[in-house]
Scaffold this motif. Structure first.
Motif, PDB file in Angstrom:
ATOM      1  N   SER A   1       2.817   0.234  -8.947  1.00  0.00           N
ATOM      2  CA  SER A   1       2.846  -1.156  -8.558  1.00  0.00           C
ATOM      3  C   SER A   1       3.516  -2.484  -9.909  1.00  0.00           C
TER       4      SER A   1
ATOM      5  N   GLN B   1      -5.540   1.633  -2.288  1.00  0.00           N
ATOM      6  CA  GLN B   1      -4.016   2.715  -3.000  1.00  0.00           C
ATOM      7  C   GLN B   1      -3.742   3.482  -1.502  1.00  0.00           C
ATOM      8  N   ASN B   2      -3.657   4.852  -2.187  1.00  0.00           N
ATOM      9  CA  ASN B   2      -3.767   5.869  -1.128  1.00  0.00           C
ATOM     10  C   ASN B   2      -4.812   6.280  -0.368  1.00  0.00           C
TER      11      ASN B   2
ATOM     12  N   PRO C   1      -1.273  -5.513  -5.179  1.00  0.00           N
ATOM     13  CA  PRO C   1      -0.714  -4.031  -4.514  1.00  0.00           C
ATOM     14  C   PRO C   1      -2.551  -3.765  -4.050  1.00  0.00           C
TER      15      PRO C   1
ATOM     16  N   GLY D   1       1.125  -0.981  -0.082  1.00  0.00           N
ATOM     17  CA  GLY D   1       0.194  -0.265   0.137  1.00  0.00           C
ATOM     18  C   GLY D   1       0.888   1.282   0.026  1.00  0.00           C
TER      19      GLY D   1
ATOM     20  N   SER E   1       1.371   2.444  -4.575  1.00  0.00           N
ATOM     21  CA  SER E   1       0.737   0.823  -5.024  1.00  0.00           C
ATOM     22  C   SER E   1       0.211   1.540  -6.283  1.00  0.00           C
ATOM     23  N   ARG E   2       0.079   2.475  -6.379  1.00  0.00           N
ATOM     24  CA  ARG E   2      -0.911   3.072  -8.412  1.00  0.00           C
ATOM     25  C   ARG E   2       0.277   2.088  -9.224  1.00  0.00           C
TER      26      ARG E   2
END
Length: 248
Positions: free
Chosen positions: A212, A232-233, A228, A205, A209-210
């Protein structure tokens, strides 16, 4: 049902109302830069700015990048000002927000709760470890869906240093590492965590993660599945709101 979530990070403070039926933001999030030094008063001002942006008047869940005991007291502050230690964050933030009910939770724990309920960890049993790679490395450990709070695995020793000093997203930027070079460091860190905990699943995370697709395929030799984070965030914001909904 909507509850407000705020995620305090080493570089930014971001928040939004959260739709708890969907596990997603109800409105586009507002983000302000984390002040430096990130003292309690300065960070509380940033949280107020984010909440006031939406004119919010209900319960607020807030994540913190450190150990939170009893839902109130800060015990560690690796990536914010050390004056946070022993601060009753719930009282501080509640006062700054004009008496709104505030729930405080470790940032990675919040992200993990959200991912286990709405994201990559849902319906997964056994040991699941979420790791957030950002200014530092946060961790959330779950055993059959139950959280083991405040694990702080980013501070495991790796080659004589805190792991987050070598393998965080900030370390990649600070040392101008390629994605492949950084993935090698992450791989060594995951191997160390796997040796200690033997998880079935790693969820990666944090903001990284975006991206990955740039590094996960370089990580080899890990027995656990690696995926991932699906939220995400935004996972920390969603998890903070989930905790505020229950008041715990």
């Amino acid at each position: 049902m909507q509850i407000f979530g705020v995620d305090i990070g080493g570089s930014g403070i971001k928040g939004a109302p959260v739709d708890l039926d969907r596990g997603d933001l109800a409105q586009e999030r507002c983000k302000v830069l984390t002040p430096h030094p990130a003292t309690p008063d300065a960070v509380a001002d940033g949280v107020k700015q984010v909440v006031d942006h939406f004119g919010w008047t209900g319960p607020v869940g807030v994540t913190f990048p450190g150990v939170v005991t009893g839902g109130t007291t800060i015990r560690t502050a690796a990536n914010v000002d050390k004056s946070w230690i022993d601060t009753d964050a719930r009282v501080l933030l509640g006062d700054r927000l004009g008496g709104l009910p505030v729930t405080v939770v470790n940032d990675a724990d919040a992200a993990g709760v959200a991912e286990m309920h709405f994201g990559a960890g849902r319906r997964r049993r056994g040991t699941v470890i979420l790791l957030t790679f950002g200014t530092g490395i946060g961790s959330a450990v779950f055993v059959d869906g139950v959280l083991v709070p405040n694990t702080e695995l980013g501070h495991l020793e790796l080659h004589g240093h805190d792991a987050e000093k070598r393998a965080s997203s900030k370390a990649r930027e600070d040392h101008d590492l390629s994605w492949e070079e950084w993935a090698e460091r992450v791989q060594k860190y995951l191997a160390h965590v796997e040796m200690l905990f033997s998880p079935e699943l790693f969820v990666i995370g944090g903001g990284v993660s975006r991206k990955s697709h740039k590094f996960l395929h370089h990580i080899e030799g890990i027995k656990a599945e690696i995926v991932p984070a699906e939220l995400q965030n935004n996972a920390g914001i969603v998890g903070a709101a989930m905790r505020a909904a229950t008041g715990s």
